[in-house]
Scaffold this motif. Structure first.
Motif, PDB file in Angstrom:
ATOM      1  N   UNK A  61       0.869  -1.168   0.000  1.00  0.00           N
ATOM      2  CA  UNK A  61       0.000   0.000   0.000  1.00  0.00           C
ATOM      3  C   UNK A  61       0.907   1.219   0.000  1.00  0.00           C
ATOM      4  N   UNK A  62       0.621   2.144  -0.897  1.00  0.00           N
ATOM      5  CA  UNK A  62       1.485   3.302  -1.053  1.00  0.00           C
ATOM      6  C   UNK A  62       0.825   4.534  -0.444  1.00  0.00           C
ATOM      7  N   UNK A  63       1.611   5.248   0.369  1.00  0.00           N
ATOM      8  CA  UNK A  63       1.198   6.548   0.872  1.00  0.00           C
ATOM      9  C   UNK A  63       2.111   7.560   0.192  1.00  0.00           C
ATOM     10  N   UNK A  64       1.507   8.460  -0.573  1.00  0.00           N
ATOM     11  CA  UNK A  64       2.267   9.434  -1.339  1.00  0.00           C
ATOM     12  C   UNK A  64       2.047  10.816  -0.744  1.00  0.00           C
ATOM     13  N   UNK A  65       3.158  11.517  -0.494  1.00  0.00           N
ATOM     14  CA  UNK A  65       3.100  12.889   0.006  1.00  0.00           C
ATOM     15  C   UNK A  65       3.669  13.785  -1.085  1.00  0.00           C
ATOM     16  N   UNK A  88      -5.863   1.141   9.996  1.00  0.00           N
ATOM     17  CA  UNK A  88      -6.259   0.107  10.968  1.00  0.00           C
ATOM     18  C   UNK A  88      -7.149  -0.923  10.298  1.00  0.00           C
ATOM     19  N   UNK A  89      -8.088  -0.474   9.470  1.00  0.00           N
ATOM     20  CA  UNK A  89      -8.965  -1.406   8.745  1.00  0.00           C
ATOM     21  C   UNK A  89      -8.160  -2.296   7.793  1.00  0.00           C
ATOM     22  N   UNK A  90      -7.173  -1.702   7.106  1.00  0.00           N
ATOM     23  CA  UNK A  90      -6.334  -2.495   6.209  1.00  0.00           C
ATOM     24  C   UNK A  90      -5.492  -3.512   6.982  1.00  0.00           C
ATOM     25  N   UNK A  91      -5.004  -3.118   8.164  1.00  0.00           N
ATOM     26  CA  UNK A  91      -4.194  -4.028   8.967  1.00  0.00           C
ATOM     27  C   UNK A  91      -5.020  -5.174   9.520  1.00  0.00           C
ATOM     28  N   UNK A  92      -6.270  -4.893   9.897  1.00  0.00           N
ATOM     29  CA  UNK A  92      -7.138  -5.962  10.392  1.00  0.00           C
ATOM     30  C   UNK A  92      -7.431  -6.951   9.271  1.00  0.00           C
ATOM     31  N   UNK A  93      -7.628  -6.438   8.052  1.00  0.00           N
ATOM     32  CA  UNK A  93      -7.891  -7.324   6.920  1.00  0.00           C
ATOM     33  C   UNK A  93      -6.651  -8.117   6.517  1.00  0.00           C
ATOM     34  N   UNK A  94      -5.464  -7.515   6.661  1.00  0.00           N
ATOM     35  CA  UNK A  94      -4.216  -8.172   6.285  1.00  0.00           C
ATOM     36  C   UNK A  94      -3.189  -7.944   7.383  1.00  0.00           C
ATOM     37  N   UNK A  95      -2.955  -8.922   8.272  1.00  0.00           N
ATOM     38  CA  UNK A  95      -1.995  -8.726   9.359  1.00  0.00           C
ATOM     39  C   UNK A  95      -0.557  -8.501   8.871  1.00  0.00           C
ATOM     40  N   UNK A  96      -0.237  -8.940   7.654  1.00  0.00           N
ATOM     41  CA  UNK A  96       1.100  -8.757   7.086  1.00  0.00           C
ATOM     42  C   UNK A  96       1.100  -7.550   6.142  1.00  0.00           C
ATOM     43  N   UNK A  97       0.550  -6.462   6.604  1.00  0.00           N
ATOM     44  CA  UNK A  97       0.383  -5.264   5.785  1.00  0.00           C
ATOM     45  C   UNK A  97       1.727  -4.584   5.539  1.00  0.00           C
ATOM     46  N   UNK A  98       1.967  -4.220   4.287  1.00  0.00           N
ATOM     47  CA  UNK A  98       3.171  -3.479   3.893  1.00  0.00           C
ATOM     48  C   UNK A  98       2.758  -2.093   3.440  1.00  0.00           C
ATOM     49  N   UNK A  99       3.439  -1.085   3.954  1.00  0.00           N
ATOM     50  CA  UNK A  99       3.183   0.293   3.561  1.00  0.00           C
ATOM     51  C   UNK A  99       4.492   0.894   3.078  1.00  0.00           C
ATOM     52  N   UNK A 100       4.443   1.515   1.918  1.00  0.00           N
ATOM     53  CA  UNK A 100       5.596   2.214   1.365  1.00  0.00           C
ATOM     54  C   UNK A 100       5.246   3.686   1.294  1.00  0.00           C
ATOM     55  N   UNK A 101       6.047   4.499   1.984  1.00  0.00           N
ATOM     56  CA  UNK A 101       5.820   5.948   2.009  1.00  0.00           C
ATOM     57  C   UNK A 101       6.675   6.570   0.920  1.00  0.00           C
ATOM     58  N   UNK A 102       6.000   7.265   0.000  1.00  0.00           N
ATOM     59  CA  UNK A 102       6.687   7.939  -1.099  1.00  0.00           C
ATOM     60  C   UNK A 102       6.518   9.440  -0.897  1.00  0.00           C
ATOM     61  N   UNK A 103       7.603  10.107  -0.617  1.00  0.00           N
ATOM     62  CA  UNK A 103       7.552  11.552  -0.402  1.00  0.00           C
ATOM     63  C   UNK A 103       8.309  12.290  -1.477  1.00  0.00           C
ATOM     64  N   UNK A 104       7.729  13.366  -1.958  1.00  0.00           N
ATOM     65  CA  UNK A 104       8.397  14.211  -2.931  1.00  0.00           C
ATOM     66  C   UNK A 104       9.632  14.822  -2.272  1.00  0.00           C
TER      67      UNK A 104
END
Length: 137
Positions: A61-65, A88-104
């Motif tokens: 899951x990508x978080x872009x700033x 939190x909802x995504x983590x409950x659905x997938x306990x092995x949640x990956x988040x990639x933060x992409x910042x300008x």
């Protein structure tokens, strides 16, 4: 009788240091041999490896700033307050949640820090920061 006893006492007063010096030199040679580093001046052609970038996780899951401060979660605009519950909802659905933060590169550090705080409050197990490989010539 005096003549016989004098040479015996005379030899006891002199100390022969030749064996002592031999021992000292042997110990010095052993010390020098054991402390010399191994030779590294041999001509070798070492194998090369191509620099391979790490593949993104399958379910990332990508978080872009952006530079103007707009934050996106998987290409959907979101504000920081709503992002906590969404993560939190995504983590409950997938306990092995990956988040990639992409910042300008022009984004303010305060905004990136706010996103990382949100990920920490949502107990996201894997958070990565996206970067680009530097051009090496």
């Amino acid at each position: 009788m005096k003549k016989c006893s004098k040479p015996a006492h005379h030899s006891l007063t002199e100390l022969n240091i030749t064996p002592l010096l031999d021992l000292a030199f042997v110990l010095l040679v052993i010390f020098i041999i054991t402390t010399i580093p191994p030779v590294n001046d041999l001509d070798l052609k070492l194998p090369t490896a191509a620099k391979r970038l790490k593949d993104p996780p399958r379910k990332a899951n990508y978080i872009t700033v952006q530079a103007d401060g707009i934050i996106y979660l998987n290409k959907q605009p979101v504000n920081v307050a709503d992002m906590v519950q969404t993560l939190i909802d995504l983590r409950v659905a997938d306990p092995d949640l990956n988040v990639i933060v992409r910042g300008d590169s022009q984004a303010k550090y305060k905004q990136i820090r706010a996103v990382l705080d949100v990920c920490q409050r949502a107990n996201i197990p894997k958070v990565d920061l996206a970067t680009e490989a530097a051009n090496q010539k």
